[in-house]
Motif scaffolding. Structure first.
Motif, PDB file in Angstrom:
ATOM      1  N   MET A   1      19.848  55.302 -21.168  1.00 51.47           N
ATOM      2  CA  MET A   1      19.299  53.980 -21.475  1.00 51.47           C
ATOM      3  C   MET A   1      19.077  53.142 -20.227  1.00 51.47           C
ATOM      4  SD  MET A   1      21.324  52.925 -24.982  1.00 51.47           S
ATOM      5  CE  MET A   1      22.963  53.192 -24.320  1.00 51.47           C
ATOM      6  N   ASP A   2      19.446  53.650 -19.068  1.00 52.49           N
ATOM      7  CA  ASP A   2      19.317  52.876 -17.827  1.00 52.49           C
ATOM      8  C   ASP A   2      17.849  52.650 -17.485  1.00 52.49           C
ATOM      9  OD1 ASP A   2      19.943  51.666 -15.371  1.00 52.49           O
ATOM     10  OD2 ASP A   2      19.805  53.575 -14.332  1.00 52.49           O
ATOM     11  N   ILE A   3      17.477  51.393 -17.279  1.00 51.02           N
ATOM     12  CA  ILE A   3      16.124  51.090 -16.790  1.00 51.02           C
ATOM     13  C   ILE A   3      16.120  51.335 -15.291  1.00 51.02           C
ATOM     14  CG2 ILE A   3      14.298  49.373 -16.584  1.00 51.02           C
ATOM     15  CD1 ILE A   3      15.530  47.873 -18.918  1.00 51.02           C
ATOM     16  N   THR A   4      15.328  52.279 -14.844  1.00 55.97           N
ATOM     17  CA  THR A   4      15.274  52.561 -13.416  1.00 55.97           C
ATOM     18  C   THR A   4      14.263  51.673 -12.708  1.00 55.97           C
ATOM     19  OG1 THR A   4      13.568  54.283 -13.596  1.00 55.97           O
ATOM     20  CG2 THR A   4      15.855  54.967 -13.908  1.00 55.97           C
ATOM     21  N   ASP A   5      13.191  51.283 -13.411  1.00 55.48           N
ATOM     22  CA  ASP A   5      12.143  50.507 -12.749  1.00 55.48           C
ATOM     23  C   ASP A   5      11.220  49.832 -13.737  1.00 55.48           C
ATOM     24  OD1 ASP A   5      11.632  50.003  -9.961  1.00 55.48           O
ATOM     25  OD2 ASP A   5      11.879  52.151  -9.655  1.00 55.48           O
ATOM     26  N   PHE A   6      10.488  48.848 -13.209  1.00 53.38           N
ATOM     27  CA  PHE A   6       9.542  48.081 -14.013  1.00 53.38           C
ATOM     28  C   PHE A   6       8.334  47.736 -13.157  1.00 53.38           C
ATOM     29  CE2 PHE A   6       8.383  43.593 -15.408  1.00 53.38           C
ATOM     30  CZ  PHE A   6       7.551  44.015 -16.428  1.00 53.38           C
ATOM     31  N   TYR A   7       7.143  47.918 -13.726  1.00 53.45           N
ATOM     32  CA  TYR A   7       5.888  47.650 -13.021  1.00 53.45           C
ATOM     33  C   TYR A   7       4.969  46.845 -13.940  1.00 53.45           C
ATOM     34  CZ  TYR A   7       7.619  51.674 -10.369  1.00 53.45           C
ATOM     35  OH  TYR A   7       8.410  52.548  -9.646  1.00 53.45           O
ATOM     36  N   ALA A   8       4.180  45.963 -13.361  1.00 50.10           N
ATOM     37  CA  ALA A   8       3.209  45.180 -14.125  1.00 50.10           C
ATOM     38  C   ALA A   8       2.020  44.886 -13.216  1.00 50.10           C
ATOM     39  CB  ALA A   8       3.831  43.879 -14.629  1.00 50.10           C
ATOM     40  N   PHE A   9       0.805  45.196 -13.688  1.00 55.31           N
ATOM     41  CA  PHE A   9      -0.395  45.001 -12.868  1.00 55.31           C
ATOM     42  C   PHE A   9      -1.636  45.014 -13.753  1.00 55.31           C
ATOM     43  CE2 PHE A   9       1.022  49.421 -12.901  1.00 55.31           C
ATOM     44  CZ  PHE A   9      -0.096  50.114 -13.339  1.00 55.31           C
ATOM     45  N   PRO A  10      -2.711  44.359 -13.323  1.00 52.08           N
ATOM     46  CA  PRO A  10      -3.974  44.453 -14.065  1.00 52.08           C
ATOM     47  C   PRO A  10      -4.487  45.889 -14.034  1.00 52.08           C
ATOM     48  CG  PRO A  10      -4.025  42.641 -12.478  1.00 52.08           C
ATOM     49  CD  PRO A  10      -2.822  43.469 -12.155  1.00 52.08           C
ATOM     50  N   SER A  11      -5.132  46.298 -15.092  1.00 55.77           N
ATOM     51  CA  SER A  11      -5.653  47.664 -15.152  1.00 55.77           C
ATOM     52  C   SER A  11      -6.675  47.900 -14.042  1.00 55.77           C
ATOM     53  CB  SER A  11      -6.313  47.906 -16.509  1.00 55.77           C
ATOM     54  OG  SER A  11      -7.011  49.136 -16.513  1.00 55.77           O
ATOM     55  N   PRO A  12      -6.548  48.991 -13.273  1.00 64.36           N
ATOM     56  CA  PRO A  12      -7.519  49.279 -12.214  1.00 64.36           C
ATOM     57  C   PRO A  12      -8.920  49.567 -12.744  1.00 64.36           C
ATOM     58  CG  PRO A  12      -5.497  50.555 -11.896  1.00 64.36           C
ATOM     59  CD  PRO A  12      -5.432  49.944 -13.266  1.00 64.36           C
ATOM     60  N   GLY A  13      -9.000  50.174 -13.940  1.00 70.83           N
ATOM     61  CA  GLY A  13     -10.300  50.605 -14.435  1.00 70.83           C
ATOM     62  C   GLY A  13     -10.835  49.816 -15.604  1.00 70.83           C
ATOM     63  N   ARG A  14      -9.998  48.959 -16.201  1.00 72.74           N
ATOM     64  CA  ARG A  14     -10.452  48.192 -17.360  1.00 72.74           C
ATOM     65  C   ARG A  14     -10.104  46.725 -17.169  1.00 72.74           C
ATOM     66  NH1 ARG A  14      -9.285  50.441 -23.216  1.00 72.74           N
ATOM     67  NH2 ARG A  14      -7.152  49.785 -22.711  1.00 72.74           N
ATOM     68  N   PRO A  15     -10.971  45.976 -16.479  1.00 67.29           N
ATOM     69  CA  PRO A  15     -10.727  44.540 -16.308  1.00 67.29           C
ATOM     70  C   PRO A  15     -10.477  43.874 -17.658  1.00 67.29           C
ATOM     71  CG  PRO A  15     -12.588  45.240 -14.969  1.00 67.29           C
ATOM     72  CD  PRO A  15     -12.235  46.410 -15.846  1.00 67.29           C
ATOM     73  N   GLY A  16      -9.552  42.920 -17.672  1.00 65.73           N
ATOM     74  CA  GLY A  16      -9.203  42.262 -18.918  1.00 65.73           C
ATOM     75  C   GLY A  16      -8.029  42.897 -19.614  1.00 65.73           C
ATOM     76  N   ASN A  17      -7.425  43.913 -18.983  1.00 64.12           N
ATOM     77  CA  ASN A  17      -6.269  44.581 -19.561  1.00 64.12           C
ATOM     78  C   ASN A  17      -5.090  44.523 -18.598  1.00 64.12           C
ATOM     79  OD1 ASN A  17      -6.954  46.451 -22.205  1.00 64.12           O
ATOM     80  ND2 ASN A  17      -8.758  46.017 -20.949  1.00 64.12           N
ATOM     81  N   LEU A  18      -3.891  44.437 -19.172  1.00 60.99           N
ATOM     82  CA  LEU A  18      -2.645  44.385 -18.420  1.00 60.99           C
ATOM     83  C   LEU A  18      -1.865  45.668 -18.660  1.00 60.99           C
ATOM     84  CD1 LEU A  18      -0.374  42.858 -16.832  1.00 60.99           C
ATOM     85  CD2 LEU A  18       0.372  41.957 -19.057  1.00 60.99           C
ATOM     86  N   VAL A  19      -1.293  46.228 -17.583  1.00 54.93           N
ATOM     87  CA  VAL A  19      -0.491  47.446 -17.672  1.00 54.93           C
ATOM     88  C   VAL A  19       0.970  47.091 -17.429  1.00 54.93           C
ATOM     89  CG1 VAL A  19      -0.100  49.768 -16.779  1.00 54.93           C
ATOM     90  CG2 VAL A  19      -2.422  48.826 -16.827  1.00 54.93           C
ATOM     91  N   LEU A  20       1.837  47.556 -18.311  1.00 52.26           N
ATOM     92  CA  LEU A  20       3.281  47.370 -18.197  1.00 52.26           C
ATOM     93  C   LEU A  20       3.943  48.737 -18.263  1.00 52.26           C
ATOM     94  CD1 LEU A  20       3.505  44.469 -20.784  1.00 52.26           C
ATOM     95  CD2 LEU A  20       3.695  44.193 -18.298  1.00 52.26           C
ATOM     96  N   ILE A  21       4.847  49.016 -17.317  1.00 51.56           N
ATOM     97  CA  ILE A  21       5.512  50.318 -17.260  1.00 51.56           C
ATOM     98  C   ILE A  21       7.008  50.117 -17.123  1.00 51.56           C
ATOM     99  CG2 ILE A  21       5.751  52.498 -15.988  1.00 51.56           C
ATOM    100  CD1 ILE A  21       2.878  52.215 -15.076  1.00 51.56           C
ATOM    101  N   MET A  22       7.767  50.735 -18.019  1.00 54.14           N
ATOM    102  CA  MET A  22       9.217  50.745 -17.939  1.00 54.14           C
ATOM    103  C   MET A  22       9.671  52.198 -17.792  1.00 54.14           C
ATOM    104  SD  MET A  22      12.177  49.655 -20.758  1.00 54.14           S
ATOM    105  CE  MET A  22      11.227  48.241 -21.305  1.00 54.14           C
ATOM    106  N   ASP A  23      10.425  52.477 -16.723  1.00 48.80           N
ATOM    107  CA  ASP A  23      10.992  53.800 -16.521  1.00 48.80           C
ATOM    108  C   ASP A  23      12.476  53.775 -16.849  1.00 48.80           C
ATOM    109  OD1 ASP A  23       8.561  54.782 -15.713  1.00 48.80           O
ATOM    110  OD2 ASP A  23       8.951  54.515 -13.579  1.00 48.80           O
ATOM    111  N   VAL A  24      12.934  54.799 -17.553  1.00 49.21           N
ATOM    112  CA  VAL A  24      14.338  54.898 -17.946  1.00 49.21           C
ATOM    113  C   VAL A  24      14.842  56.311 -17.659  1.00 49.21           C
ATOM    114  CG1 VAL A  24      14.149  53.125 -19.748  1.00 49.21           C
ATOM    115  CG2 VAL A  24      13.738  55.519 -20.333  1.00 49.21           C
ATOM    116  N   PHE A  25      16.153  56.490 -17.775  1.00 43.43           N
ATOM    117  CA  PHE A  25      16.787  57.801 -17.666  1.00 43.43           C
ATOM    118  C   PHE A  25      16.607  58.406 -16.274  1.00 43.43           C
ATOM    119  CE2 PHE A  25      18.219  61.230 -20.812  1.00 43.43           C
ATOM    120  CZ  PHE A  25      18.891  61.954 -19.841  1.00 43.43           C
ATOM    121  N   PRO A  26      17.375  57.939 -15.275  1.00 46.27           N
ATOM    122  CA  PRO A  26      17.282  58.522 -13.930  1.00 46.27           C
ATOM    123  C   PRO A  26      17.643  60.002 -13.938  1.00 46.27           C
ATOM    124  CG  PRO A  26      19.248  57.157 -14.151  1.00 46.27           C
ATOM    125  CD  PRO A  26      18.433  56.917 -15.387  1.00 46.27           C
ATOM    126  N   LEU A  27      17.004  60.743 -13.045  1.00 44.72           N
ATOM    127  CA  LEU A  27      17.246  62.185 -12.910  1.00 44.72           C
ATOM    128  C   LEU A  27      16.979  62.918 -14.224  1.00 44.72           C
ATOM    129  CD1 LEU A  27      20.604  62.071 -10.877  1.00 44.72           C
ATOM    130  CD2 LEU A  27      18.283  61.694 -10.069  1.00 44.72           C
TER     131      LEU A  27
END
Length: 358
Positions: A1-27
């Motif tokens: 359940m450990d959150i290893t990382d979090f990312y947020a950025f506008p979509s590179p290929g689809r303007p008007g969209n937001l990308v959210l990424i949560m990474d869990v479970f190290p190793l």
């Protein structure tokens, strides 16, 4: 359940969209599964900029992702996503989904994080810049990743037209009908680099504040514990500032560290009116400190060198050489196409780093 990382950025290929990424479970390995007892949650709120600071609004947009159990002997895990504006979809782990303009992917991927963790720990413990090993601690490792791409026009409308937003990730469980926050991640390394060391501040010496801080609402810190977080931040930020023998952030006897109030509100800051561009991590925060207009969308792209940016800000305020750990890229560079994360390495022959074995 450990959150290893979090990312947020506008979509590179689809303007008007937001990308959210949560990474869990190290190793993680090919046998790893997403937890079926927690809600993986993204939270967005509007921000107002004024007089070199930002204020968080009360309106909120949420995205919840949950996963089902896997029967013994089974290999397929399913998930479900629900947003606070009524979007819902079911998906299969490992298979990208696109529905009603929303994209979702969850599965095993190459860990996009890159950092010489041991070098940062060595610097923190020794009191000297010791960043000469240049070893990516998670080289060739894998994690479980949740990637969500959503149109943000309705979110901006919900926020009264505000395009400057705060974004966080968190994991929540429900106990007797009440939500319990297990962990949250906004800016990277707030807890493991800035808050972690408990030896310097007399007021909080020996106190493990990270568990308390983890359970706090990032948008409403407890008035009871906030003075402890502030005291720890003041002391540790001054430590990092002094590593080069010069003072970039002068602190008076009764004044807070200039970075404290900005960093204690632990969330990524994005401007949805700006297009996608790599390298925006902390750019909006630096603009606030300099009382100038920001130039990028901010947030955090997968390949942003977060430790170099954070070290340079803390140690010399960006007024000297760029500092860093010598690790400048992940195992595999990010893709500019959905789901942006890269295929897993599936390596079982990599020993744990020495500092973890010990």
């Amino acid at each position: 359940m450990d959150i290893t990382d979090f990312y947020a950025f506008p979509s590179p290929g689809r303007p008007g969209n937001l990308v959210l990424i949560m990474d869990v479970f190290p190793l993680a390995t090919p046998q790893s599964l997403f937890s079926d007892v927690v809600t993986h949650r993204f939270r967005l709120r509007p921000l107002t900029r004024s007089d070199g600071s930002i204020t968080v609004g009360a309106k909120e947009h949420r995205i919840d992702v949950r996963f089902g159990d896997v029967l013994e002997g089974g290999a397929i895990q399913k998930g479900r996503i629900a947003t606070s504006d009524g979007r819902e979809a079911s998906f299969v782990v490992g298979t990208p989904l696109e529905q009603d303009g929303m994209r979702v992917f969850a599965g095993l991927v190459s860990d996009p994080f890159f950092m010489d963790v041991e070098a940062a720990l060595r610097t923190d413990m020794s009191g000297k810049l010791s960043l000469n090993t240049a070893v990516n601690t998670v080289e060739l490792r894998d994690v479980l990743s949740i990637v969500v791409e959503i149109p943000f026009d309705q979110i901006v409308e919900q926020f009264g037209g505000a395009t400057l937003i705060a974004a966080i990730s968190e994991t929540v469980v429900t106990r007797r009908g009440n939500p319990i926050r297990l962990e949250r991640v906004g800016r990277p390394e707030m807890k493991n680099v800035i808050i972690a060391n408990s030896a310097r501040d007399p007021r909080t010496k020996g106190v493990e504040l990270r568990d308390l801080y983890n359970r706090e609402d990032a948008f409403a810190l407890s008035n009871v514990y906030r003075p402890l977080y502030e005291s720890r931040l003041d002391t540790n930020l001054s430590f990092w500032d002094g590593l080069d023998g010069h003072t970039a952030w002068p602190v008076g006897p009764d004044t807070p560290h200039p970075l404290r109030d900005l960093l204690i509100d632990d969330f990524l800051v994005l401007d949805l009116s700006r297009p996608f561009a790599p390298g925006g991590f902390l750019e909006i925060e630096r603009a606030l400190l300099a009382d100038r207009s920001h130039m990028t969308a901010g947030g955090r792209w997968l390949d942003d060198d977060i430790l170099d940016e954070l070290l340079t800000l803390m140690v010399n305020g960006g007024q000297g050489e760029r500092l860093g750990d010598g690790v400048d890229a992940p195992t595999q560079p990010a893709s500019f196409s959905f789901p942006y994360v890269r295929e897993p390495n599936k390596r079982a022959d990599i020993p744990l780093p020495a500092f973890l074995r010990n």
